[in-house]
Design a protein around this motif. Structure first.
Motif, short mmCIF file in Angstrom:
data_model
loop_
_atom_site.label_atom_id
_atom_site.label_comp_id
_atom_site.label_asym_id
_atom_site.label_seq_id
_atom_site.Cartn_x
_atom_site.Cartn_y
_atom_site.Cartn_z
N GLN A 91 36.92 47.79 47.85
CA GLN A 91 37.36 48.86 46.96
C GLN A 91 37.48 48.36 45.52
O GLN A 91 37.20 49.09 44.57
CB GLN A 91 38.69 49.44 47.42
N ALA A 92 37.89 47.11 45.36
CA ALA A 92 38.01 46.54 44.02
C ALA A 92 36.68 46.05 43.48
O ALA A 92 36.58 45.70 42.30
CB ALA A 92 39.01 45.38 44.05
N GLU A 93 35.67 46.01 44.36
CA GLU A 93 34.34 45.51 44.01
C GLU A 93 34.43 44.07 43.47
O GLU A 93 33.86 43.72 42.45
CB GLU A 93 33.66 46.42 42.99
N LEU A 94 35.20 43.26 44.21
CA LEU A 94 35.40 41.86 43.84
C LEU A 94 35.04 40.94 45.00
O LEU A 94 35.02 41.37 46.17
CB LEU A 94 36.86 41.61 43.44
N LYS A 95 34.81 39.70 44.65
CA LYS A 95 34.59 38.65 45.63
C LYS A 95 35.74 37.66 45.56
O LYS A 95 36.48 37.62 44.56
CB LYS A 95 33.25 37.95 45.35
N PRO A 96 35.90 36.81 46.59
CA PRO A 96 36.97 35.82 46.54
C PRO A 96 36.97 34.97 45.27
O PRO A 96 38.03 34.61 44.76
CB PRO A 96 36.70 34.97 47.79
N ALA A 97 35.79 34.69 44.74
CA ALA A 97 35.70 33.87 43.53
C ALA A 97 36.34 34.56 42.33
O ALA A 97 36.72 33.89 41.36
CB ALA A 97 34.24 33.55 43.23
N ASP A 98 36.47 35.90 42.38
CA ASP A 98 37.05 36.65 41.26
C ASP A 98 38.58 36.64 41.27
O ASP A 98 39.21 37.03 40.28
CB ASP A 98 36.56 38.10 41.29
N ILE A 99 39.16 36.22 42.39
CA ILE A 99 40.62 36.21 42.53
C ILE A 99 41.18 34.94 41.90
O ILE A 99 40.66 33.85 42.09
CB ILE A 99 41.03 36.28 44.02
N ASP A 100 42.27 35.10 41.13
CA ASP A 100 42.89 33.95 40.47
C ASP A 100 44.13 33.45 41.17
O ASP A 100 44.50 32.28 41.02
CB ASP A 100 43.24 34.32 39.03
N CYS A 101 44.80 34.31 41.92
CA CYS A 101 46.04 33.91 42.58
C CYS A 101 46.28 34.77 43.81
O CYS A 101 45.94 35.95 43.81
CB CYS A 101 47.22 34.03 41.60
N VAL A 102 46.86 34.17 44.84
CA VAL A 102 47.19 34.88 46.08
C VAL A 102 48.71 34.99 46.19
O VAL A 102 49.42 33.97 46.20
CB VAL A 102 46.63 34.15 47.31
N ALA A 103 49.23 36.21 46.26
CA ALA A 103 50.67 36.44 46.39
C ALA A 103 50.96 37.03 47.76
O ALA A 103 50.16 37.78 48.31
CB ALA A 103 51.16 37.39 45.28
#
Length: 363
Positions: A91-103
């Motif tokens: 839905q966000a049209e993102l890949k894991p590489a686009d994520i900067d932090c996991v909360a």
């Protein structure tokens, strides 16, 4: 430039300012994914600079008359969490590489569901090579409410199945002015729903709200406000007994009892909230938590605010009910002030009070 070179102290201050501005600019572009699963809802949301990119959610629903057990709830979360994670990224049209932090939600909440979500969040953070952040569930609700409503510095009424608190911010803490001394208001509503066998789909509280609209008779119930604190266990015991007697004898209907329960417990919440507002000199109220999307509660709080010349802020079920985006938003606020949870510290706690968290992101 020359005057900076001739003044080392001033040069140092300028460099620190530039570094801080650079970090803030980076944080504004930071993408945080949040994992929430402290109770019967599992949600994963993605936030980028105050923008909700995705926020899918699943709810564990039990048959009428039954609550949800921790072990069964955790089993439900384990079964769907990877599907929800995939939906959030798509839905966000993102890949894991686009994520900067996991909360993830550190607490408070039910132990088994919290552990399930924390394990997945830790695993994802390690697989993706991203920093990890443990978030207070209550703070997540507050920060999501502030983001969506743009409330400045409100008195917060936090009402859910597991928590009931009146909160105000002061000196880097969300201070608890009043709270329940026994069960939460949402728990009171849910347990009453089981007594009269109201459906848990989509939620007991929502179905009580709809039935209450058809109630015509007010059944007097105990009104228990003790200073700034409230108590709901006695009300629950009283109305359970009243339900068994009055419904059988035809003295009232189930709708009348739903109406009476809502009017009583919501009046208690409005009273304690107004008292906190008077103490703090506040002209804003923000309602957060699952019970906060109840329109009757919002209406009653709105009347009080109007009489005080104050403003009410509230959201709908997308953001009031437990969701991953609220954990992502609180995580974003924490991350931009250099907060990170080390892997060895990434545990969960069922009792994690709102006022334990140092709010480093607010002045």
């Amino acid at each position: 430039m020359e005057h900076l070179l001739s003044d080392p102290g001033r040069q140092s201050d300028t460099l620190q300012l530039e570094a801080s501005q650079a970090f803030n600019q980076l944080a504004a572009m930071t993408v945080v994914i949040g994992f929430e699963g402290s109770a019967n809802k599992i949600g994963i949301g993605i936030i980028r600079d105050g923008e909700v990119l995705s926020n899918p959610r699943r709810t564990y629903i039990t048959p009428p008359g039954q609550g949800f057990m921790p072990s069964d709830t955790a089993r439900h979360h384990r079964a769907v969490i990877l599907t929800v994670l995939k939906e959030a990224l798509e839905q966000a049209e993102l890949k894991p590489a686009d994520i900067d932090c996991v909360a993830y939600t550190k607490g408070p909440g039910m132990g088994a569901p919290l552990v399930t979500v924390a394990i997945v969040a830790r695993t994802v953070a390690q697989l993706w090579g991203k920093p990890l952040l443990g978030v207070n569930h209550c703070i997540g609700h507050i920060e999501m409410g502030r983001l969506i409503t743009k409330a400045n510095n409100p008195t917060v009424l936090y009402v859910s199945g597991g928590n009931t608190q009146v909160i105000s911010y002061l000196e880097r803490r969300y201070r608890i002015f009043g709270e329940t001394i026994d069960i939460a208001v949402g728990n009171c509503l849910d347990r009453f729903a089981r007594v009269i066998k109201i459906s848990n789909d989509p939620s007991p509280g929502y179905n009580i709200e709809q039935m209450a609209k058809k109630g015509t008779r007010y059944v007097e119930l105990p009104y228990t406000v003790k200073g700034m604190d409230v108590s709901f266990s006695g009300i629950l015991s009283f109305i359970e007994e009243a339900a068994n007697k009055m419904l059988r004898s035809g003295q009232c209907t189930a709708e009348d009892l739903c109406f009476s329960l809502q009017e009583t417990v919501f009046a208690m919440l409005v009273e304690t909230t107004e008292r906190a507002m008077a103490h703090c000199g506040s002209q804003e109220v923000l309602i957060v938590g699952g019970v906060g999307c109840n329109l009757r509660l919002q209406e009653m709080m709105g009347v009080m605010c109007k009489e005080r010349g104050a403003k009410l802020y509230a959201t709908d079920e997308r953001f009031c009910i437990d969701n991953g985006a609220m954990i992502a938003q609180a995580g974003w606020e924490m991350f931009r002030t250099n907060q990170v949870t080390e892997l060895e510290d990434s545990w969960i706690t069922q009792r994690y009070r709102t006022d334990e968290v140092e709010v480093t992101w607010r002045d």
